[in-house]
Design an enzyme around this catalytic site. Structure first.
Site, mmCIF file in Angstrom:
data_model
loop_
_atom_site.group_PDB
_atom_site.id
_atom_site.type_symbol
_atom_site.label_atom_id
_atom_site.label_comp_id
_atom_site.label_asym_id
_atom_site.label_seq_id
_atom_site.Cartn_x
_atom_site.Cartn_y
_atom_site.Cartn_z
ATOM 1 N N TYR A 55 10.305 -10.908 29.420
ATOM 2 C CA TYR A 55 9.245 -10.351 30.404
ATOM 3 C C TYR A 55 9.843 -9.148 31.253
ATOM 4 O O TYR A 55 10.747 -9.219 31.706
ATOM 5 C CB TYR A 55 8.959 -11.461 31.243
ATOM 6 C CG TYR A 55 7.990 -10.975 32.275
ATOM 7 C CD1 TYR A 55 6.607 -10.736 32.045
ATOM 8 C CD2 TYR A 55 8.270 -11.132 33.812
ATOM 9 C CE1 TYR A 55 5.865 -10.360 33.036
ATOM 10 C CE2 TYR A 55 7.495 -10.629 34.883
ATOM 11 C CZ TYR A 55 6.078 -10.324 34.289
ATOM 12 O OH TYR A 55 5.231 -9.947 35.339
ATOM 13 N N GLU A 100 1.675 0.063 -5.523
ATOM 14 C CA GLU A 100 0.793 1.213 -5.765
ATOM 15 C C GLU A 100 1.512 2.469 -6.059
ATOM 16 O O GLU A 100 2.626 2.837 -5.662
ATOM 17 C CB GLU A 100 -0.185 1.638 -4.318
ATOM 18 C CG GLU A 100 -1.299 2.540 -4.653
ATOM 19 C CD GLU A 100 -1.914 2.565 -3.401
ATOM 20 O OE1 GLU A 100 -2.939 3.303 -3.409
ATOM 21 O OE2 GLU A 100 -1.661 2.093 -2.428
ATOM 22 N N HIS A 156 0.871 -1.209 -0.017
ATOM 23 C CA HIS A 156 0.154 0.169 0.156
ATOM 24 C C HIS A 156 0.771 1.282 0.023
ATOM 25 O O HIS A 156 1.916 1.273 0.890
ATOM 26 C CB HIS A 156 -0.958 0.026 1.344
ATOM 27 C CG HIS A 156 -1.557 1.346 1.571
ATOM 28 N ND1 HIS A 156 -1.285 2.140 2.503
ATOM 29 C CD2 HIS A 156 -2.658 1.937 0.959
ATOM 30 C CE1 HIS A 156 -2.195 3.132 2.571
ATOM 31 N NE2 HIS A 156 -2.858 2.952 1.382
ATOM 32 N N ASN A 157 0.380 2.256 -0.798
ATOM 33 C CA ASN A 157 1.349 3.452 -0.985
ATOM 34 C C ASN A 157 2.810 3.321 -0.923
ATOM 35 O O ASN A 157 3.581 3.874 -0.086
ATOM 36 C CB ASN A 157 1.015 4.354 0.213
ATOM 37 C CG ASN A 157 -0.525 5.006 0.267
ATOM 38 O OD1 ASN A 157 -1.145 4.900 -1.131
ATOM 39 N ND2 ASN A 157 -0.945 5.732 1.062
ATOM 40 N N ARG A 179 -9.317 -6.010 -4.049
ATOM 41 C CA ARG A 179 -8.220 -5.180 -3.310
ATOM 42 C C ARG A 179 -8.507 -4.534 -2.010
ATOM 43 O O ARG A 179 -9.726 -3.987 -1.976
ATOM 44 C CB ARG A 179 -7.395 -4.268 -3.952
ATOM 45 C CG ARG A 179 -6.278 -3.479 -3.226
ATOM 46 C CD ARG A 179 -5.622 -2.602 -4.239
ATOM 47 N NE ARG A 179 -4.595 -1.800 -3.777
ATOM 48 C CZ ARG A 179 -4.794 -0.467 -3.350
ATOM 49 N NH1 ARG A 179 -6.036 -0.067 -3.327
ATOM 50 N NH2 ARG A 179 -3.821 0.153 -2.703
ATOM 51 N N GLU A 183 -3.537 5.177 -8.456
ATOM 52 C CA GLU A 183 -4.564 6.113 -8.077
ATOM 53 C C GLU A 183 -4.182 7.307 -8.926
ATOM 54 O O GLU A 183 -3.227 7.866 -8.666
ATOM 55 C CB GLU A 183 -4.313 6.209 -6.593
ATOM 56 C CG GLU A 183 -5.589 7.281 -6.207
ATOM 57 C CD GLU A 183 -5.354 7.225 -4.638
ATOM 58 O OE1 GLU A 183 -5.233 8.263 -3.978
ATOM 59 O OE2 GLU A 183 -5.120 6.137 -3.843
ATOM 60 N N HIS A 186 1.461 11.415 -1.677
ATOM 61 C CA HIS A 186 0.201 11.188 -1.019
ATOM 62 C C HIS A 186 -0.553 12.617 -0.904
ATOM 63 O O HIS A 186 -0.245 13.414 -0.222
ATOM 64 C CB HIS A 186 0.322 10.585 0.411
ATOM 65 C CG HIS A 186 -0.580 10.026 0.824
ATOM 66 N ND1 HIS A 186 -0.966 10.037 2.307
ATOM 67 C CD2 HIS A 186 -1.891 9.264 0.451
ATOM 68 C CE1 HIS A 186 -2.282 9.241 2.731
ATOM 69 N NE2 HIS A 186 -2.625 9.153 1.248
ATOM 70 N N LYS A 228 -3.360 -1.690 -13.238
ATOM 71 C CA LYS A 228 -4.669 -1.669 -12.818
ATOM 72 C C LYS A 228 -5.376 -0.232 -12.551
ATOM 73 O O LYS A 228 -4.675 0.626 -11.897
ATOM 74 C CB LYS A 228 -4.721 -2.372 -11.182
ATOM 75 C CG LYS A 228 -6.163 -2.399 -10.489
ATOM 76 C CD LYS A 228 -6.237 -2.882 -9.337
ATOM 77 C CE LYS A 228 -5.871 -2.072 -8.235
ATOM 78 N NZ LYS A 228 -6.771 -0.929 -8.079
ATOM 79 N N ASP A 262 0.238 6.885 -6.466
ATOM 80 C CA ASP A 262 -0.506 7.667 -6.678
ATOM 81 C C ASP A 262 -0.006 8.910 -7.220
ATOM 82 O O ASP A 262 0.836 9.481 -7.203
ATOM 83 C CB ASP A 262 -0.723 8.285 -5.033
ATOM 84 C CG ASP A 262 -1.488 7.419 -4.458
ATOM 85 O OD1 ASP A 262 -1.746 6.093 -4.725
ATOM 86 O OD2 ASP A 262 -1.556 7.568 -3.023
ATOM 87 N N LYS A 276 -8.751 2.791 -14.288
ATOM 88 C CA LYS A 276 -9.948 2.925 -14.701
ATOM 89 C C LYS A 276 -9.656 2.590 -16.356
ATOM 90 O O LYS A 276 -8.565 2.662 -17.112
ATOM 91 C CB LYS A 276 -10.401 4.379 -14.805
ATOM 92 C CG LYS A 276 -11.287 4.475 -13.177
ATOM 93 C CD LYS A 276 -12.544 3.888 -13.161
ATOM 94 C CE LYS A 276 -13.298 4.176 -12.065
ATOM 95 N NZ LYS A 276 -14.486 3.770 -12.007
ATOM 96 N N ASP A 304 14.124 -12.818 31.417
ATOM 97 C CA ASP A 304 12.901 -13.605 31.638
ATOM 98 C C ASP A 304 12.386 -13.795 30.313
ATOM 99 O O ASP A 304 11.029 -13.213 30.109
ATOM 100 C CB ASP A 304 11.850 -12.918 32.796
ATOM 101 C CG ASP A 304 12.597 -13.111 34.075
ATOM 102 O OD1 ASP A 304 13.238 -13.903 34.212
ATOM 103 O OD2 ASP A 304 12.495 -12.101 34.847
#
Length: 756
Positions: A705, A333, A303-304, A548, A382, A348, A431, A335, A433, A636
């Site tokens: 721990y 991807e 993603h991005n 997706r 995008e 972005h 991918k 944009d 339109k 631990d």
């Protein structure tokens, strides 16, 4: 140690002498640093010429590759100042930033480029035994505070503290005296190795060894055959041949080999080897049928991809694509927005993230798409650009990618289903339109000047805002975005073939009207809503078409959602922020670690058939209780075993209808070296039941721990349940970044039993 066999190399000699080079972070940040290779030929030491004794180091094992010339955005930005033959980039493993360097001469640059590549090659060719020797040598150097090549008892005490080993002084001194064969009051190299072996003696492995050894000293051929047959569940027909092969490959003693026997050292080397790993070796290679339709596979997806950090102010870089593709990612991807000088940019939108050129992204994709996997890459677009810049995008895609870009159906005929990954090898699929349908473009019915008016991007993530969170979003973005409504250029539309982005109406509408090549994208929240309302329909939809799912726009810190719940619906493209380490990326790495790491994993048969009904409505991660550890330990550590998949819900899921075998796993005797050099041992048995094994992932987590604060992460390993080898196995732990932290491991005994 290792440097004794490498010191003759002229390039390494030059690196040991040292070189002054410029460390480059930007056009304005260029600082001189003195770099040199230390005598161990494993450590690079460097310091500023102005900061006195302050220095830094990094291990050669942390370096994945060396890029020569202007092969980073930083070095490209200073290309007018420094020629490419003086520039190079050290690429680190995991998510650590690269190191860009400029030498004073081309010869000095070549010495470091060739020298580093030689060291990396030597490391890659190193066996497990050599790696362990190197690791022991590293501890020796850390303990040898006065650098005299010896280690006195005071230095031993410091070492034990560094290794987090709780041991009283009397016992530590007794081991020291036993190892001090020369009786000098200090330990040299070989004596230190002996001390280390006494310190880290594997009682857990010795216990198993002696259980099968006829004389307690060795495993005869028949002893080893019995162990392989009874514990490792190896095929009876090949067990004798396998036993002889293991002795020949892993037994270090020539005497034992002559006797066709295996010593405790050989036994341990075998158990620590890839053959003794928890991951079934055959399934680490390409083993699945790659001739099914594309929609029948889970696809490793980012993603991005251009973002290196958060979603609001972080840098954009082509490095994001390089790193994702080198991890086997097959869907990235981009944009796209209008840029200056007619060149589309990638960032972005509506945020303060930096901008990069679309053509640089395409060039990077062309160069790195098929270095790790031959199988197709999907470029998820995008698109927010004007028609003019869309034409520029189409030009770049066609001229830069050439034949790699899929521009038509494979046989130029109207298809009725997806081609397979095998048929699409070496191809990049866009991918986005598309004007009209695939049938229209192939039949030539469209007018040459046709354009589409409307939303050119169905995935304007910033515009996917839940009204309840509207007030939060206004603080995150420069302006509140709206869905893009503009024209789509025919040139860009023609680049879309098998992945046409469409708006999703309903599963019923898709079943009646959608074409196989139409793909919808959902935010994680929309996908969860569909899962709750029509889980079985979701699975059937994904048997016909690609889907997706991507993270919510509110995840501005680049955090991830759990991908397992989406895989349980058969969703192929579950897009994650690859730059963010954690459970979610561990699961992604675990799922795609099989099948040769090619980025494609065949979905279970019942998720590929339209005549099967699988309801994934109840989805969760089942976590087993922690293994208890005494609070008095210096460290631990505890082991947590997590099962991620579909748990049993008798009231809602009828597994008989999909013929899924019910299985129970018994994980026994958790023991082994954890992060340091000492070996905590747990003889605990953990039992859990798995009802959909084809979808299950098993994650082993080791944490330190801390009752006062959050537990410290030590290491983890995640793998598909179907890839587990039964018997006594080592689990080689990985860091948070997914890189090896050799020799840290867990030693386990695993059994899978079918329930009646």
């Amino acid at each position: 140690m290792l440097h004794t066999t490498r010191i003759g190399d002229d390039n390494l000699q030059s690196m040991i002498v040292g070189t002054v080079m410029r460390k480059i972070k930007s056009r304005t940040w260029k600082k001189q640093r003195y770099f040199r290779l230390q005598e161990d030929c494993m450590t690079i030491w460097y310091k500023s010429k102005k900061t006195g004794n302050t220095h830094s180091t990094f291990s050669v094992s942390d370096v994945e590759a060396v890029r020569e010339g202007h092969q980073s955005e930083v070095l490209l930005s200073i290309a007018d100042e420094f020629p490419p033959d003086r520039c190079f980039t050290l690429v680190f493993r995991g998510r650590r930033g690269n190191l860009d360097l400029v030498a004073d001469s081309a010869d000095e640059a070549q010495s470091w480029i060739k020298g580093m590549r030689k060291l990396i090659e030597n490391l890659e060719n190193m066996g497990d035994s050599e790696k362990l020797d190197q690791w022991i040598g590293d501890w020796f150097k850390k303990a040898d505070k006065n650098n005299d090549g010896r280690m006195n008892f005071q230095e031993v005490r410091v070492l034990l503290k560094m290794m987090n080993v709780e041991m009283n002084e009397h016992h530590a001194h007794r081991l020291f005296m036993m190892a001090d064969k020369s009786q000098t009051g200090s330990l040299e190299d070989d004596e230190f190795v002996l001390f280390y072996k006494m310190l880290t003696q594997r009682e857990d492995v010795l216990r198993v060894f002696q259980e099968y050894s006829g004389d307690g000293q060795k495993l005869s051929l028949s002893d080893l055959e019995e162990f392989l047959r009874e514990e490792q569940l190896e095929d009876v027909d090949v067990v004798q041949q396998l036993a002889m092969e293991l002795i020949e490959r892993y037994e270090p003693s020539d005497t034992a080999k002559t006797l066709k026997a295996m010593s405790i050292d050989g036994f341990l080397i075998y158990l620590m080897s890839p053959v003794g790993s928890v991951f079934r070796p055959r399934q680490q290679n390409l083993y699945q049928d790659m001739n099914q339709p594309l929609c029948h596979y889970f696809i490793s997806s980012s993603h991005n991809t251009y973002l290196m950090e958060d979603q609001l102010r972080g840098p954009s870089s082509v490095e994001g694509y390089i790193r994702a593709l080198k991890r086997g990612c097959r869907c990235v991807e981009v944009d796209c927005w209008d840029g200056t000088n007619g060149e589309p940019i990638v960032y972005h939108g509506h945020t303060f993230t930096s901008k990069i050129l679309f053509k640089d992204v395409v060039s990077t994709l062309g160069k790195y798409a098929f270095k790790v996997s031959e199988y197709p890459v999907i470029l998820s677009m995008e698109n927010h650009c004007s028609v003019e810049q869309q034409r520029v995008m189409a030009h770049h895609l066609n001229t830069i990618l050439g034949d790699k870009l899929l521009k038509s159906t494979l046989d130029r005929k109207i298809p009725i289903s997806f081609p397979s990954p095998e048929e699409l090898k070496g191809k990049i699929l866009l991918k986005g339109k598309k004007i009209g349908g695939l049938e229209d473009s192939l039949s030539g019915l469209m007018e040459p000047e046709d354009t589409l008016t409307g939303e050119v991007s169905d995935e304007d993530e910033a515009a996917e805002i839940d009204e309840d969170n509207l007030h939060m979003y206004q603080f995150h973005f420069l302006s509140l975005p709206q869905k893009s409504k503009q024209r789509l250029s025919k040139e860009l539309s023609d680049c879309v073939v098998y992945c046409k982005s469409v708006h999703f109406s309903s599963f019923k509408h898709s079943r009646m009207h959608s074409k196989f090549y139409e793909i919808s994208s959902f935010t994680e929240s929309k996908a969860r809503k569909l899962l709750r309302e029509a889980g079985a329909e979701f699975v059937l939809h994904n048997a016909r078409q690609l889907t997706r799912v991507y993270p919510s726009g509110l995840r501005t810190d680049s955090s991830n959602f759990n991908p397992q719940e989406m895989w349980n619906t058969g969703t192929q493209i579950v897009a994650l922020n690859f730059q963010t380490a954690g459970l979610e990326m561990d699961l992604n790495d675990g799922l795609f670690s099989q099948n040769g790491g090619c980025g494609y994993v065949l979905k279970p048969e019942y998720m590929r058939r339209l005549d099967k009904r699988f309801d994934p409505e109840v989805i969760s991660a089942q976590q087993l209780p922690k293994v208890n550890i005494k609070e008095s330990s210096v460290v631990d550590p505890f082991v947590r075993v997590e099962i991620h998949g579909v748990p049993l819900d008798q009231a809602n899921v009828t597994f008989n209808s999909i013929s899924v075998a019910q299985t129970a796993v018994f994980a026994h005797a958790f023991m082994g070296c954890v992060c340091s050099g000492f070996n905590p041992v747990w003889y605990d048995t953990l039992r859990f039941t798995i009802h959909a094994p084809e979808l299950a992932l098993v994650r082993f987590v080791v944490e330190d721990y801390d009752k006062a604060s959050r537990n410290d992460f030590v290491g983890q390993y995640t793998l598909p349940f179907s890839c587990i080898q039964q018997g006594y196995r080592h689990i080689h732990l990985l860091s948070r970044d997914g890189t090896s932290i050799h020799p840290a491991s867990l030693f386990v005994h695993l059994r899978v039993t079918k329930l009646v």
